[in-house]
Design an enzyme around this catalytic site. Structure first.
Site, PDB file in Angstrom:
ATOM      1  CE  LYS A 151      -4.450  -1.294   0.241  1.00  0.00           C
ATOM      2  NZ  LYS A 151      -5.514  -0.759  -0.633  1.00  0.00           N
ATOM      3  CB  SER A 176      -0.817  -8.016  -0.834  1.00  0.00           C
ATOM      4  OG  SER A 176      -1.662  -8.766   0.022  1.00  0.00           O
TER       5      SER A 176
END
Length: 328
Positions: free
Chosen positions: A57, A313
């Site tokens: 992110k 992720s």
């Protein structure tokens, strides 16, 4: 096709320059051990858990915040997030001298809330629905003049996340298949765009929990659908509880993604255990869905596939869950 202007290599290259020295070029590691030995292809792990905030992110958040002018930075930035994007915006705000306000659901993992506060952000808590936190953030944006840094539905966010896909092609130019987690679609849309523009022969698939399978349904119907929060919150993958793909993200997904499929909660847990027992990498549930897809659903991948890259992720796992999975 939704009438939305898509990003391209120009925007991805600009994002690479903007985030250089902040977001790191994460490692790509071959999965060895018993789980991988039974498959007809190699599995390589793109370890976004190595980012300073433990998640991909940071790429999109920093790219967006770094694109703002001085006046906007001085007023502050705001976002809504269950955790990892919150940390990305908080980190970017701290690095660029801008106040960061984060609207988080009250059921967000404590580890993610504390990490966001530790980065100097102001945290506002609301209910579990993704709509609630978006509406609260928009209210505060209007009241205080903050700049919104959306978690996924924004061209700067897509371009930032796309840098992960560009790195995959650079690190594994012979990649056959890339598996990306999908929630709001920021990562999947970015990775799909970069991979397809740089290596058109490669296939890109989204993977999500079957109990939060709104993206799979949207892709199958070729129209956006929304799932109620009481359904999506059932998954252990707290970062994948978004109720619908973003509009811009869906446009990229329709253009560049080959398919989206789901995995079960039991498969996610099994993949978490493989990470913890057979690698040196720490996964969070949302990051383990891609490994679950590669391990348990080879039938979803094209015949003749030799090299699969799964995107891990993030690694911001709840310590209690980690201990439980490791039998402590």
């Amino acid at each position: 096709m939704i009438a939305t202007e898509l990003i391209g290599l120009t925007e991805i290259e600009a994002a690479q320059k903007r985030i250089a020295g902040v977001a790191v070029r994460t490692g790509l590691y071959k999965l060895e051990g018993e789980a991988a030995s039974k498959l007809p292809y190699e599995i390589w792990i793109k370890a976004e858990s190595e980012q300073p905030i433990g998640s991909f992110k940071l790429r999109g958040a920093f790219n967006k915040v770094a694109s703002l002018d001085k006046e906007s930075l001085s007023r502050g930035v705001i976002t809504y997030s269950s955790g990892n994007h919150a940390q990305g915006v908080a980190y970017a705000g701290r690095e660029l001298g801008s106040k960061a306000v984060i609207v988080m659901p009250e059921n967000a993992p404590i580890v993610k809330r504390e990490a966001t506060l530790a980065l100097g952000a102001e945290v506002v808590l609301v209910g579990p629905a993704s709509k609630e936190r978006k509406e609260k953030a928009e209210q505060l944006e209007a009241e205080h003049g903050y700049t919104m840094v959306p978690p996924y539905d924004d061209p700067y966010i897509v371009a930032g996340q796309a840098t992960c896909g560009a790195e995959i092609v650079e690190q594994a130019p012979d990649v056959d298949v890339v598996l990306s987690p999908v929630s709001g679609g920021g990562l999947l849309s970015g990775i799909s765009t970069a991979v397809k523009l740089m290596r058109p022969s490669a296939k890109v698939f989204g993977v999500e929990p079957e109990v939060a399978g709104d993206a799979t349904e949207s892709f199958a119907k070729k129209e956006l659908v929304e799932w109620p929060a009481e359904k999506t919150v059932r998954t252990i993958a707290d970062g994948l509880r978004t109720q619908s793909l973003g509009v811009l993200n869906f446009a990229h997904v329709l253009e560049y993604t080959d398919n989206i499929f789901t995995v079960s909660e039991e498969e996610i847990v099994a993949a978490l255990k493989v990470y913890l027992n057979e690698t040196n990498l720490v996964p969070e549930p949302s990051g383990a869905v891609t490994l679950a897809g590669a391990l348990f659903h080879p039938e979803k991948l094209p015949a003749g596939t030799k090299k699969v890259v799964v995107v891990l992720s993030g690694g911001n796992i709840d310590p209690a869950l980690k201990a439980q999975l490791q039998g402590r």
